[in-house]
Design a protein around this motif. Structure first.
Motif, PDB file in Angstrom:
ATOM      1  N   TYR A 119     -27.453 -35.829  34.312  1.00 46.42           N
ATOM      2  CA  TYR A 119     -27.014 -35.117  33.082  1.00 46.42           C
ATOM      3  C   TYR A 119     -28.149 -35.322  31.870  1.00 46.42           C
ATOM      4  O   TYR A 119     -28.862 -36.463  32.182  1.00 46.42           O
ATOM      5  CB  TYR A 119     -25.599 -35.769  32.724  1.00 46.42           C
ATOM      6  CG  TYR A 119     -25.760 -37.290  32.500  1.00 46.42           C
ATOM      7  CD1 TYR A 119     -26.126 -37.770  31.248  1.00 46.42           C
ATOM      8  CD2 TYR A 119     -25.440 -38.047  33.265  1.00 46.42           C
ATOM      9  CE1 TYR A 119     -26.154 -39.251  31.059  1.00 46.42           C
ATOM     10  CE2 TYR A 119     -25.454 -39.382  33.511  1.00 46.42           C
ATOM     11  CZ  TYR A 119     -25.799 -40.064  32.291  1.00 46.42           C
ATOM     12  OH  TYR A 119     -25.823 -41.429  32.139  1.00 46.42           O
ATOM     13  N   SER A 120     -27.858 -34.761  30.943  1.00 45.01           N
ATOM     14  CA  SER A 120     -28.761 -34.917  29.735  1.00 45.01           C
ATOM     15  C   SER A 120     -27.868 -34.966  28.374  1.00 45.01           C
ATOM     16  O   SER A 120     -27.105 -34.163  28.379  1.00 45.01           O
ATOM     17  CB  SER A 120     -29.976 -33.843  29.528  1.00 45.01           C
ATOM     18  OG  SER A 120     -30.815 -34.295  28.586  1.00 45.01           O
ATOM     19  N   THR A 121     -28.107 -35.985  27.707  1.00 45.75           N
ATOM     20  CA  THR A 121     -27.136 -35.981  26.606  1.00 45.75           C
ATOM     21  C   THR A 121     -28.074 -35.795  25.245  1.00 45.75           C
ATOM     22  O   THR A 121     -29.177 -36.397  25.099  1.00 45.75           O
ATOM     23  CB  THR A 121     -26.536 -37.345  26.130  1.00 45.75           C
ATOM     24  OG1 THR A 121     -25.929 -37.838  27.481  1.00 45.75           O
ATOM     25  CG2 THR A 121     -25.569 -37.255  25.165  1.00 45.75           C
ATOM     26  N   LYS A 126     -23.097 -34.239  26.243  1.00 43.49           N
ATOM     27  CA  LYS A 126     -23.636 -34.677  27.407  1.00 43.49           C
ATOM     28  C   LYS A 126     -23.351 -33.483  28.337  1.00 43.49           C
ATOM     29  O   LYS A 126     -22.375 -32.595  28.554  1.00 43.49           O
ATOM     30  CB  LYS A 126     -22.761 -35.960  27.909  1.00 43.49           C
ATOM     31  CG  LYS A 126     -22.980 -36.139  29.503  1.00 43.49           C
ATOM     32  CD  LYS A 126     -22.277 -37.462  29.665  1.00 43.49           C
ATOM     33  CE  LYS A 126     -22.544 -38.084  31.193  1.00 43.49           C
ATOM     34  NZ  LYS A 126     -21.845 -39.125  31.483  1.00 43.49           N
ATOM     35  N   VAL A 127     -24.375 -32.898  28.770  1.00 40.62           N
ATOM     36  CA  VAL A 127     -24.607 -31.756  29.831  1.00 40.62           C
ATOM     37  C   VAL A 127     -24.803 -32.073  31.308  1.00 40.62           C
ATOM     38  O   VAL A 127     -25.862 -32.644  31.470  1.00 40.62           O
ATOM     39  CB  VAL A 127     -25.253 -30.592  29.178  1.00 40.62           C
ATOM     40  CG1 VAL A 127     -24.262 -30.030  27.960  1.00 40.62           C
ATOM     41  CG2 VAL A 127     -26.697 -30.900  28.939  1.00 40.62           C
ATOM     42  N   THR A 153     -32.543 -36.453  40.708  1.00 41.41           N
ATOM     43  CA  THR A 153     -32.327 -35.104  39.819  1.00 41.41           C
ATOM     44  C   THR A 153     -33.835 -35.050  39.364  1.00 41.41           C
ATOM     45  O   THR A 153     -34.390 -35.980  38.890  1.00 41.41           O
ATOM     46  CB  THR A 153     -31.565 -35.156  38.537  1.00 41.41           C
ATOM     47  OG1 THR A 153     -30.121 -35.735  39.112  1.00 41.41           O
ATOM     48  CG2 THR A 153     -31.502 -33.791  37.818  1.00 41.41           C
ATOM     49  N   ILE A 154     -34.415 -33.617  39.785  1.00 39.55           N
ATOM     50  CA  ILE A 154     -35.808 -33.374  39.476  1.00 39.55           C
ATOM     51  C   ILE A 154     -35.758 -32.097  38.448  1.00 39.55           C
ATOM     52  O   ILE A 154     -34.884 -31.239  38.884  1.00 39.55           O
ATOM     53  CB  ILE A 154     -36.578 -32.896  40.829  1.00 39.55           C
ATOM     54  CG1 ILE A 154     -36.368 -34.045  41.991  1.00 39.55           C
ATOM     55  CG2 ILE A 154     -38.096 -33.057  40.497  1.00 39.55           C
ATOM     56  CD1 ILE A 154     -36.585 -33.380  43.231  1.00 39.55           C
ATOM     57  N   TRP A 155     -36.719 -32.129  37.454  1.00 37.20           N
ATOM     58  CA  TRP A 155     -36.816 -30.843  36.668  1.00 37.20           C
ATOM     59  C   TRP A 155     -38.203 -30.867  36.044  1.00 37.20           C
ATOM     60  O   TRP A 155     -39.092 -31.606  36.314  1.00 37.20           O
ATOM     61  CB  TRP A 155     -35.723 -30.871  35.708  1.00 37.20           C
ATOM     62  CG  TRP A 155     -35.867 -31.928  34.586  1.00 37.20           C
ATOM     63  CD1 TRP A 155     -36.865 -32.181  33.590  1.00 37.20           C
ATOM     64  CD2 TRP A 155     -34.980 -33.247  34.537  1.00 37.20           C
ATOM     65  NE1 TRP A 155     -36.599 -33.040  32.792  1.00 37.20           N
ATOM     66  CE2 TRP A 155     -35.329 -34.013  33.381  1.00 37.20           C
ATOM     67  CE3 TRP A 155     -33.866 -33.794  35.212  1.00 37.20           C
ATOM     68  CZ2 TRP A 155     -34.817 -34.988  32.773  1.00 37.20           C
ATOM     69  CZ3 TRP A 155     -33.404 -34.774  34.741  1.00 37.20           C
ATOM     70  CH2 TRP A 155     -33.779 -35.652  33.669  1.00 37.20           C
ATOM     71  N   MET A 156     -38.280 -29.538  35.700  1.00 33.80           N
ATOM     72  CA  MET A 156     -39.807 -29.398  34.926  1.00 33.80           C
ATOM     73  C   MET A 156     -39.586 -29.491  33.588  1.00 33.80           C
ATOM     74  O   MET A 156     -38.708 -29.024  33.067  1.00 33.80           O
ATOM     75  CB  MET A 156     -40.046 -28.031  35.248  1.00 33.80           C
ATOM     76  CG  MET A 156     -41.161 -27.480  34.243  1.00 33.80           C
ATOM     77  SD  MET A 156     -41.568 -25.611  34.688  1.00 33.80           S
ATOM     78  CE  MET A 156     -42.793 -25.486  33.670  1.00 33.80           C
TER      79      MET A 156
END
Ligand code: GTQ
Ligand code: FE2
Length: 370
Positions: A119-121, A126-127, A153-156
């Motif tokens: 998640y990212s707040t 908080k999503v 969790t992996i992101w660009m």
């Protein structure tokens, strides 16, 4: 005037920190842009390998705050920048880890590559993050990331860090706590604003930044499939820009985000423009020809298209779509009156392929039209 007088003039100028324009005109006013960044491609195999090893070997500490590995364009002299304006990185978060809350004037977007339970707040919202979701982080909004699951969790990441630093405009502040308080129900902005054409009737428009912090893959994919039945671009096939639903503008002042689908066997026409971009291959296999060099890509790869580089995309498969996410500095160029775009008139809009990308040597584009 004697030679010695002239020599003395230049000496005096140098001593006084003055430079005559007539000695450097072509370098500061070139006839066409000569980008310092080069077209480049990073294979997912390598990106995943270094990111996952960093996940095992490196803990997230205050100061760095993030386990992000930046694409460093070999044309930019070792700077950790993908293009002169854009930072792009692979960020790795282990299960149950926390990347602490902070805020900065750099503007950020994220595109989720893999993981469940991350998640990212962002500013109290908080999503939860799933593959294909796009998350925005406007300037000076508090943000921390975390994971409620066992898996990574992996992101660009895409940020305007290079531009922000060039303009001497960066501010950064760590949050007092490790995580900020969550001030609304989970996925609150998605539930409130996720259907962009409908807005809570009692609220004003969000003019500056989108009110929604996560653009969910499900809606993005549906929009791509629907668009493909109606229309397409000769240069990009089926391409959509993520927008602020209240204004139709780019999601950030400095970054435009796209999702694009190359239909089976699609091959676009070449064009070039004064904006730089970083692509992430979400699905499929294909190639992008950049200034005559063919860059073959497959799922997970990332590549850079510099300013004013001719480029065309192709899907190498006949029975499967290719999908790419990309970040562009177009809003900066447009706002400053520096955006210029042109199609390549040569042979039906296709370039002559003069070579294949070779990661063992840096090839600088010829400033002449290919
Ligand atoms: O996730 O907040 O790649 O602050 C670079 C700077 C990610 C982040 C980056 C950042 C972040
Ligand atoms: Fe950040």
């Amino acid at each position: 005037m004697s030679d010695s007088e002239l020599a003395r003039l230049y000496d005096d100028m140098a001593r006084e920190h003055l430079t005559p324009l007539w000695k450097l005109e072509s370098s500061i006013l070139p006839p066409v842009p000569c980008p310092k960044s080069v077209a480049w491609l990073w294979k997912w195999k390598e990106l995943f390998d270094v990111a996952s090893r960093s996940g095992r070997l490196v803990t997230i500490e205050r100061g760095g705050d993030r386990r992000a590995v930046a694409l460093s364009n070999p044309g930019l002299g070792g700077a950790p920048y993908a293009t002169p304006t854009l930072w792009a990185a692979v960020q790795w978060l282990n299960g149950h880890e926390v990347a602490p809350a902070h805020r900065h004037t750099a503007q950020a977007v994220r595109f989720i590559i893999d993981g469940r339970g991350g998640y990212s707040t962002v500013q109290g919202d908080k999503v939860y993050l799933g593959r294909g979701d796009m998350v925005i982080n406007p300037p000076w909004y508090w943000h921390d990331h975390g994971s409620d699951a066992d898996e990574p969790t992996i992101w660009m990441d895409g940020l305007d860090i290079p531009l922000n630093n060039y303009l001497d405009a960066n501010f950064f502040e760590p949050h007092a706590g490790e995580q900020q308080a969550v001030t609304q129900v989970l996925d609150g902005s998605v539930m409130k604003y996720g259907v962009g054409q409908l807005r809570p009737a009692w609220e004003p428009r969000s003019d500056r930044y989108p009110p929604i912090f996560a653009y969910k893959w499900e809606l993005t994919e549906r929009a791509l499939l629907n668009l493909s039945r109606v229309d397409s671009s000769p240069f990009d096939d089926v391409a959509l820009e993520y927008t602020n639903p209240h204004t139709g503008r780019s999601v950030m002042d400095t970054i435009s985000c796209w999702i694009q689908m190359l239909r089976p066997a699609a091959h676009t026409q070449a064009h070039r423009h004064t904006s730089s971009a970083v692509y992430y291959v979400f699905e499929g296999r294909g190639a992008t020809v950049i200034d005559g060099i063919r860059f073959d890509w497959e799922q997970g790869d990332m590549f850079v298209v510099p300013s004013w580089a001719a480029h065309e995309h192709l899907n190498a498969l006949n029975d499967q779509r290719a999908v790419m996410f990309s970040i562009h500095d177009t809003p900066v160029m447009a706002a400053l009156g520096k955006y210029r775009e042109e199609p390549l008139p040569s042979s039906g809009g296709r370039q002559k392929v003069t070579g294949r990308f070779d990661s063992t040597r840096v090839q600088r584009a010829n400033s002449e039209a290919p």
